[in-house]
Motif scaffolding. Structure first.
Motif, PDB file in Angstrom:
ATOM      1  N   PHE A 114       0.103 -12.052  -1.574  1.00 23.03           N
ATOM      2  CA  PHE A 114      -0.759 -12.350  -2.728  1.00 23.03           C
ATOM      3  C   PHE A 114      -0.678 -13.825  -3.104  1.00 23.03           C
ATOM      4  CE2 PHE A 114      -1.826 -12.867  -7.148  1.00 23.03           C
ATOM      5  CZ  PHE A 114      -3.019 -12.162  -7.253  1.00 23.03           C
ATOM      6  N   SER A 124      -2.218  -7.402   0.133  1.00 19.34           N
ATOM      7  CA  SER A 124      -1.069  -7.400  -0.779  1.00 19.34           C
ATOM      8  C   SER A 124      -1.037  -6.117  -1.610  1.00 19.34           C
ATOM      9  CB  SER A 124      -1.109  -8.630  -1.693  1.00 19.34           C
ATOM     10  OG  SER A 124      -2.145  -8.529  -2.663  1.00 19.34           O
ATOM     11  N   GLN A 125      -2.197  -5.688  -2.079  1.00 15.55           N
ATOM     12  CA  GLN A 125      -2.262  -4.456  -2.870  1.00 15.55           C
ATOM     13  C   GLN A 125      -1.916  -3.235  -2.010  1.00 15.55           C
ATOM     14  OE1 GLN A 125      -2.701  -4.436  -6.159  1.00 15.55           O
ATOM     15  NE2 GLN A 125      -3.155  -6.619  -6.335  1.00 15.55           N
ATOM     16  N   GLY A 137       1.249  -0.860  -2.688  1.00 11.82           N
ATOM     17  CA  GLY A 137       0.874   0.508  -3.033  1.00 11.82           C
ATOM     18  C   GLY A 137       1.353   1.555  -2.049  1.00 11.82           C
ATOM     19  N   LEU A 186       4.462  -1.158  -8.691  1.00  9.29           N
ATOM     20  CA  LEU A 186       3.033  -1.412  -8.475  1.00  9.29           C
ATOM     21  C   LEU A 186       2.364  -1.871  -9.762  1.00  9.29           C
ATOM     22  CD1 LEU A 186       0.503  -1.340  -6.701  1.00  9.29           C
ATOM     23  CD2 LEU A 186       0.280   1.100  -7.270  1.00  9.29           C
ATOM     24  N   HIS A 187       2.712  -1.251 -10.875  1.00 10.41           N
ATOM     25  CA  HIS A 187       2.126  -1.632 -12.160  1.00 10.41           C
ATOM     26  C   HIS A 187       2.476  -3.077 -12.502  1.00 10.41           C
ATOM     27  CE1 HIS A 187       0.470  -1.138 -16.140  1.00 10.41           C
ATOM     28  NE2 HIS A 187       1.616  -1.471 -16.705  1.00 10.41           N
ATOM     29  N   PHE A 191       3.248  -5.425 -10.406  1.00 10.64           N
ATOM     30  CA  PHE A 191       2.548  -6.275  -9.444  1.00 10.64           C
ATOM     31  C   PHE A 191       1.077  -6.447  -9.826  1.00 10.64           C
ATOM     32  CE2 PHE A 191       0.188  -6.757  -5.401  1.00 10.64           C
ATOM     33  CZ  PHE A 191       0.735  -7.952  -4.965  1.00 10.64           C
ATOM     34  N   GLN A 192       0.442  -5.371 -10.244  1.00  7.43           N
ATOM     35  CA  GLN A 192      -0.969  -5.448 -10.628  1.00  7.43           C
ATOM     36  C   GLN A 192      -1.159  -6.313 -11.871  1.00  7.43           C
ATOM     37  OE1 GLN A 192      -1.651  -1.212 -10.879  1.00  7.43           O
ATOM     38  NE2 GLN A 192      -2.667  -1.143  -8.877  1.00  7.43           N
ATOM     39  N   SER A 205      -0.802  -9.862 -10.766  1.00  3.91           N
ATOM     40  CA  SER A 205      -1.991 -10.295 -10.025  1.00  3.91           C
ATOM     41  C   SER A 205      -3.094 -10.725 -10.983  1.00  3.91           C
ATOM     42  CB  SER A 205      -2.499  -9.161  -9.127  1.00  3.91           C
ATOM     43  OG  SER A 205      -1.507  -8.751  -8.210  1.00  3.91           O
ATOM     44  N   LEU A 206      -3.324  -9.915 -12.013  1.00  2.77           N
ATOM     45  CA  LEU A 206      -4.335 -10.262 -13.012  1.00  2.77           C
ATOM     46  C   LEU A 206      -3.941 -11.526 -13.760  1.00  2.77           C
ATOM     47  CD1 LEU A 206      -5.083  -6.710 -14.481  1.00  2.77           C
ATOM     48  CD2 LEU A 206      -6.550  -8.050 -12.951  1.00  2.77           C
TER      49      LEU A 206
END
Length: 338
Positions: free
Chosen positions: A82, A125-126, A130, A145-146, A148-149, A152-153
């Motif tokens: 990412f 990356s996702q 995931g 994952l949460h 990381f997301q 990312s945002l």
């Protein structure tokens, strides 16, 4: 020795990382694997390969808390993939021509393909984050994952602000710090938090480590701002001494613009061919002690990071020692005369 452990961990991760990334770049998709290999410095003329700082921090935090380092390699790969998506798009948006000591990807394959390669890495990356191993509990996987997301945002939000700030005349130092907290520090804070979450640490502990990562990232960016004016290509592996030339809004520049009408006037002038104006701007920042202020702020973040790590991690653990050693080496340019 911590340095040996860092080197061994980096080398083991790099082997895994390269294999994993290239296995997910099908050879039948014309040009994809070649472009990805070139960007990561696995092919071509790269003289300063990526340091892999973010994945190393994730792995070392995880191992310092008792995990097997290799178990965290896939999550660390997701983070580094990412990060490199953002670098590819960043170079296009900023028209940066050098990355890792060789021409940036977009100058080699063109903007449309470089954008697509960046998009591919974002998706990869996702996918990696995931689909973690069942070594981790389902709850740990979901939490990682949460985080990381959200990171990312946050990084893309930070880039949005960075681009928008280039279009306005004045940005306060506080606004600048808020922007780099997202754009740069967010992936460092995610590295620390994900390492803890994969070990099923409680939320309060993970948040403390996340804050350490944030401080680390802020200090790293302030140091990078320093090097962008007073550094060398050998230290950075990318174009330097251009931040003033391009009027890039960095911490020393924002400090000068906030506190001095003289610097504001210099900032507004056109660059003459002889670089005399750039030298004058640098000289002003030095006379006004802004160069020193920039170094000192990076050092403050370094001290806060090391102090907090000493309080949270088991210092007798070899991976914790390696982690703290990596932090120190990361700040070597501003600690040289400390």
């Amino acid at each position: 020795m911590p340095t040996d452990l860092i080197s061994d961990t980096r080398n083991s991760f790099e082997e895994y990382f390269r294999t994993t990334v290239l296995e997910n770049c099908p050879s039948e998709i014309l040009g994809l694997r070649d472009a990805v290999s070139y960007h990561f410095g696995w092919e071509g003329s790269a003289t300063v390969p990526g340091k892999r700082l973010r994945p190393l921090f994730l792995i070392l935090v995880y191992a310092a808390l008792g995990g097997k380092p290799e178990d965290a390699f896939q999550a660390a790969s997701a983070l580094e993939v990412f990060h490199n998506f953002t670098l590819i798009h960043d170079d296009i948006q900023d028209q940066g021509e050098t990355r890792h000591g060789h021409p940036a990807l977009w100058t080699r394959v063109g903007i449309p393909l470089a954008i697509n390669v960046g998009d591919y890495l974002a998706g990869l990356s996702q996918y990696l984050m995931g689909n973690l191993s069942n070594t981790f509990s389902l709850e740990s996987q979901v939490d990682a994952l949460h985080e990381f997301q959200l990171a990312s945002l946050g990084v893309i939000q930070g880039q949005q602000l960075d681009i928008q700030y280039e279009r306005v005349d004045r940005v306060s130092v506080e606004e600048y710090l808020a922007m780099i907290r997202l754009k740069t520090a967010r992936l460092f804070s995610a590295a620390f938090a994900i390492g803890a979450k994969l070990m099923s640490c409680d939320e309060e502990f993970a948040e403390k480590l996340k804050q350490i990562g944030c401080d680390l990232g802020l200090g790293f960016q302030i140091q990078d701002d320093y090097l962008g004016i007073w550094g060398s290509s050998r230290e950075t592996g990318k174009s330097v001494s251009t931040d003033l030339h391009t009027r890039k809004k960095t911490f020393p520049a924002m400090t000068g613009l906030t506190n001095s009408t003289v610097f504001q006037q210099l900032w507004k002038q056109e660059n003459p061919p002889d670089n005399k104006l750039l030298l004058e701007m640098k000289s002003f920042l030095e006379r006004a002690a802004i160069r020193e202020d920039t170094i000192n702020l990076a050092r403050v973040y370094y001290i806060e990071t090391q102090t907090s790590l000493n309080q949270l991690l088991p210092v007798e653990n070899s991976y914790a020692q390696a982690l703290m050693s990596l932090v120190t080496s990361m700040f070597a340019p501003v600690l040289a005369d400390f």
